[in-house]
Design a protein around this motif. Sequence first.
Motif, mmCIF file in Angstrom:
data_model
loop_
_atom_site.group_PDB
_atom_site.id
_atom_site.type_symbol
_atom_site.label_atom_id
_atom_site.label_comp_id
_atom_site.label_asym_id
_atom_site.label_seq_id
_atom_site.Cartn_x
_atom_site.Cartn_y
_atom_site.Cartn_z
ATOM 1 N N UNK A 172 14.901 -0.601 -11.413
ATOM 2 C CA UNK A 172 14.621 0.823 -11.218
ATOM 3 C C UNK A 172 13.118 1.073 -11.332
ATOM 4 N N UNK A 173 12.683 2.168 -10.712
ATOM 5 C CA UNK A 173 11.243 2.491 -10.734
ATOM 6 C C UNK A 173 10.774 2.986 -12.093
ATOM 7 N N UNK A 174 11.713 3.377 -12.978
ATOM 8 C CA UNK A 174 11.373 3.889 -14.308
ATOM 9 C C UNK A 174 11.950 2.955 -15.357
ATOM 10 N N UNK A 231 26.514 3.489 -7.266
ATOM 11 C CA UNK A 231 26.299 4.731 -8.007
ATOM 12 C C UNK A 231 24.943 5.347 -7.658
ATOM 13 N N UNK A 232 23.953 4.470 -7.509
ATOM 14 C CA UNK A 232 22.616 4.961 -7.155
ATOM 15 C C UNK A 232 22.617 5.570 -5.753
ATOM 16 N N UNK A 255 8.896 -2.784 -14.461
ATOM 17 C CA UNK A 255 9.773 -3.942 -14.558
ATOM 18 C C UNK A 255 9.410 -4.803 -15.743
ATOM 19 N N UNK A 256 10.400 -5.103 -16.552
ATOM 20 C CA UNK A 256 10.185 -5.958 -17.715
ATOM 21 C C UNK A 256 11.157 -5.618 -18.818
ATOM 22 N N UNK A 274 15.704 -1.184 -6.654
ATOM 23 C CA UNK A 274 14.335 -0.796 -7.017
ATOM 24 C C UNK A 274 13.685 -0.007 -5.874
ATOM 25 N N UNK A 275 13.870 -0.474 -4.623
ATOM 26 C CA UNK A 275 13.305 0.233 -3.466
ATOM 27 C C UNK A 275 13.970 1.591 -3.264
#
Length: 822
Positions: free
Chosen positions: A186-188, A275-276, A104-105, A327-328
């Motif tokens: 997102x995790x990536x 979409x996710x 995150x950033x 994110x989860x």
Amino acid sequence: MVLKNRKIITIFLFFITQFTICQCNLFVLHSNLPVAKNGFLDLSNFDLGNIQNEFAVLNGEWIFFWNESKNEKLQLNLNSELETIIVPGSWNQKIVNGEKIGSLGYATYFLQVKLPEKWKNKILILRADYHAGAYEIFVNGVLSQSVGKFGTTKETSKNVHAPSIGYIYSNSDILNIVIHESNFEHRVGGVGRPLYLGLPKTINSISNQRRNSDLFSISVLFIISLYYIFYFLIRKSDKSNLIFALLCFFLLIRAFVQNEQILREYFPNGDYKLFLLIEYSAMYFSPSIALHFFSFPITYPFKNKFLAISYIISFLYFFYALFVDTFSISLTVLQFQYIVLLICIFTVSLNILAIYKKVKYSWISLCSMFIALITIIIDMMIIQEKIQIPFTASYGLIFMIFTQGIILAVRHSEAFRINEKLTNELTLFNENLENKVKERTVELNLAIERMEKSVKARNEFLANMSHEIRTPMNIISGMAQLLDESDLKPEQKEYVSIFNIANKTLLNVLNDVLDLSKLEQGFLSIDIHEFKIDDLFSDLNKIFQFKTKGTLLTFEMRIDQNVPLFVKGDSNRISQILFNLLSNAFKFTNKGKVILTLSFEDNRLFVFSVRDTGIGMTEEKISKLFIRFYQAHDTNQIFQRGTGLGLAISKKLVELMHGTISVNSILGEGSEFTFKIPLEIATFRNLENLQFQQTNKQMENLKVFVIDDVQENLLIVKKFLEKNISDIYLSTGGNEAVNIYEENLFDIVLMDIQMPNLSGFDLLKIFRKIDSDRFNFCPIIAFTANVTSEEQREIVEAGFSGFLSKPVSKKDIFDKFMEVLK
């Protein structure tokens, strides 16, 4: 045929394998392509012929500024020591100030590219594959393209998964590329996919190839899914078609939101979480559905439990994703990939088991599943950033789907051939069967014809027998009635009673036999008329009281006070039932009592009961009691042997009158027969007075014509009538009867049916012609010994005013006269 199928499958798999390999290697770079060093990529020293299809991949070390949004016209001294990061790759593992920065950033990427001489002063295209986050790309300070919304906070940033293309024109040989990248959902994070720089024709060709590849996968998956859905609707017994169609469907929706993001073309502003969810739902359910599909041809321990657990896990992940943030949701792939791996390994083992059990085409199925497993493992390594190559699982799964589709198609083809063979055999069998049916039909028709002749002969026999028996019975009955009305000694009165009992018994047996014939033909009917119940009981009392003489038996009749005596119903049928029940009671009772009772229930049911103190019956005999020709007691016992018809006929008569009959019996103590029937209560109060008044006032002036070929019948009827009617004409039929009828106007005619020369039907036609000529209608009553349903129907249809069945009583004649004169 099997060898031919194997060749087809092998050729098909070869082409699919080639297609998959080509797709996997589409963007794998040659080893001699240049790589960026310390934020600089020099393409000037490379011949364009050595650069694949005149495009370059901007891989290597990019300058990296964490949590900084640098100016898009950024100029850097590349000789100084600056922070770098490998592209493509996430920034998750990047260490800044001694710590991993995580996902995150936001950050700024910088790369300086020196172009080949042939690319100067030309329009170029920069293509970026989809990133996990949002980004904007500047080239020489000018915005080239953007996806999503770059922001420095979660509130200002908006992720969108989509590739992008930007057009570039540079009049120099240096390109300064600045990328602002942000990710808070997102995790990536970071530039995780390659960037391609090249001439428009080449880059557009790359984009079209990738888009066409996705459309091809989507189209094929859609067609396969639709085909097997319809196949399942046609043949619902084979659930494997439905499961395979569902597997294709889930892979189809996943293909819509991956790679070129086809769905984004139609919904560019679609919700990122939706979409996710679409992408991850396909990931959640596809492994369980695949396991279900591969389980169909194989039986193994705890099969249903394994499938249930797999589906439960899929649904748990899906419902979890519904209620958490993006994110989860993205984090679930890290755990779920191991579940997918376990399911794939188990599925491979199922295919091995199928080979062991010699399931057809299991070796091909195993190969396809093994390839899919390898591509899934490769994707797991890519997710964990162990290797840097394009994702391959989609191609492995499509390869598996194509393979399973062709296997199912071959199996369906073989099933169709077997079905076709069986259909041909069945057609041949049906043809033989039709011939046999035709033969049997001819035989059956002949048998029916013989049966109809037999039934006709039997009915004719019964009609003739009835006529021949009833004619002398009528004479005996009539004479007994006449004797009974004369002055007789007590001993002579007893003789007359014996005549009446014998006549009644014989008549009842004859009625039972005829009723049996009517039952078989469905012609048994009920005649509703008004009568007085105590008259019916009085007639039965005369017969059965006489039977108690010289025995240890007593006969009692009891009628409750609340019983209405004037009713509407079939008195003859009720009398027939009671006569049968009482005859049985007297037959099997040596001493004690036989009691006939009548009570009345609130629902207008009349309850008749015959109770005796005879020998009784067992439960087994009671269960068979109402079967025709069944004898409740052995013939070697001292009791009289009956016809075995009385109770069966009685039960049917009760049912025809919408009633019920039952029996209770104790062996050695006695039996009780009870039947309940609904009867309509008559409106008049005194039937006897009414009949008496009508007889005296109307009968005395009647002019009656009686026609019968038997002199004794004429004598009896004359004796019945002469006390009340003075004007009586008699004839034995034929022309004599016609002459008498022409010369006189009669009030009523009583005429026999079976007579020589002219039958009753012939005379009726003549009489009706005479009536029409002189405009006078005379009631004509048929007086017949034939009582079958067909004869009764013929009498009514011929135009008779009514009919009387022999033997007949004086009361019957006057009742019928009163009926037709009304």
